[in-house]
Design a protein around this motif. Structure first.
Motif, PDB file in Angstrom:
ATOM      1  N   LEU A  80       0.812  -1.216   0.000  1.00 61.32           N
ATOM      2  CA  LEU A  80       0.000   0.000   0.000  1.00 61.32           C
ATOM      3  C   LEU A  80       0.843   1.262   0.000  1.00 61.32           C
ATOM      4  N   VAL A  81       2.113   1.141   0.353  1.00 61.03           N
ATOM      5  CA  VAL A  81       2.994   2.310   0.397  1.00 61.03           C
ATOM      6  C   VAL A  81       4.271   2.110  -0.413  1.00 61.03           C
ATOM      7  N   GLY A  82       4.402   0.966  -1.063  1.00 60.99           N
ATOM      8  CA  GLY A  82       5.620   0.676  -1.815  1.00 60.99           C
ATOM      9  C   GLY A  82       5.499  -0.642  -2.552  1.00 60.99           C
ATOM     10  N   PRO A  83       6.618  -1.311  -2.822  1.00 62.66           N
ATOM     11  CA  PRO A  83       6.577  -2.575  -3.569  1.00 62.66           C
ATOM     12  C   PRO A  83       5.792  -3.656  -2.823  1.00 62.66           C
ATOM     13  N   ASP A  84       5.173  -4.544  -3.594  1.00 63.95           N
ATOM     14  CA  ASP A  84       4.463  -5.696  -3.034  1.00 63.95           C
ATOM     15  C   ASP A  84       5.492  -6.784  -2.739  1.00 63.95           C
TER      16      ASP A  84
END
Length: 268
Positions: A199-203
């Motif tokens: 939600l704020v960067g890479p999965d």
């Protein structure tokens, strides 16, 4: 400068208001949480290019909104350094804090809400290092491996002291990089926090080379809201929050909110 982001309740539900603790019309409830963010529970909204925006959202924000808006209340949330957040709740400057684990000291300082979610203690490893997978059958087995964690986190729940775990990483994506570089064998973190990183960067969980499993022998971590003992509304707000948590669980709405952020959790 401090920014309060208003999350405004928009309706009043009479069916839920029956027998509620009476809190007269009043200014918004002031809420704080950790500036470091804790997705999917509390985090700042990202723009289309990943830019950090002012709006604070997440599972815990949604839970609080459901509880307060159904009772005609609104709230404002600010992300602060965690220790400062706790001090402001303790002093009564702020009504409550989100996403807190319980201990004896906090039970004396604050009114603890009922637990409203739990997390899964998990281990992570690189399939480049362990191509056949890695199975840990008891928490004590962690000590056999070179462990990595995040700077400033406590690993006492795993029976580990700070000198037993490399805490050179400042976020879990850096732990993953160290696992793949074989600078450590196993990373420790709560599954839900790693899943929420997307939600704020890479999965991180989309990485096919990253394996994980639940650490056996540990109870799931429960999280609470911490409500001020010093604020005049504290006692009534505590009762209102607990009643709201109970109703959300019994109605199934809590699970619906959970699945909005963690739809594919293997540990639900």
């Amino acid at each position: 400068m401090r920014f309060w982001v208003a999350q405004v309740g928009v309706f009043f539900c009479l069916s839920l208001a029956i027998a509620q603790p009476a809190i007269a019309s009043a200014p918004p409830i002031k809420v704080c949480d950790d500036v470091a963010e804790w997705p999917p529970f509390t985090y700042r909204q990202r723009g289309p290019n990943g830019e950090v925006q002012a709006v604070v959202q997440g599972f815990s924000v949604d839970v609080l909104r459901q509880i307060l808006s159904a009772r005609g209340r609104s709230f404002q949330i600010e992300l602060l350094p965690w220790l400062r957040c706790l001090r402001e709740v303790e002093s009564g400057t702020v009504h409550l804090a989100l996403n807190a684990s319980a201990n004896a000291e906090r039970a004396k300082q604050f009114r603890l809400s009922l637990p409203y979610y739990g997390t899964t203690h998990s281990y992570f490893y690189s399939r480049r290092r362990f191509p056949k997978g890695l199975r840990i059958q008891h928490v004590d087995e962690l000590k056999r491996y070179h462990l990595c964690g995040v700077h400033g986190y406590s690993y006492a729940a795993y029976g580990l002291s700070n000198n037993q775990i490399d805490q050179g990483a400042f976020k879990f994506s850096q732990v993953v990089a160290k696992l793949h570089a074989q600078r450590c064998d196993v990373g420790i973190e709560k599954y839900e926090a790693v899943a929420g990183a997307r939600l704020v960067g890479p999965d991180l969980l989309a990485d096919p080379d990253l394996g994980h499993g639940q650490i056996p022998g540990l109870d799931g971590g429960e999280f609470h809201m911490l409500i001020s003992r010093s604020h005049p509304e504290g006692e009534a707000l505590h009762a209102l929050i607990n009643q709201g948590i109970t109703q959300l669980k019994e109605s199934g709405q809590m699970r619906t909110l959970w699945r909005r952020y963690l739809p594919n959790s293997p540990y639900e």
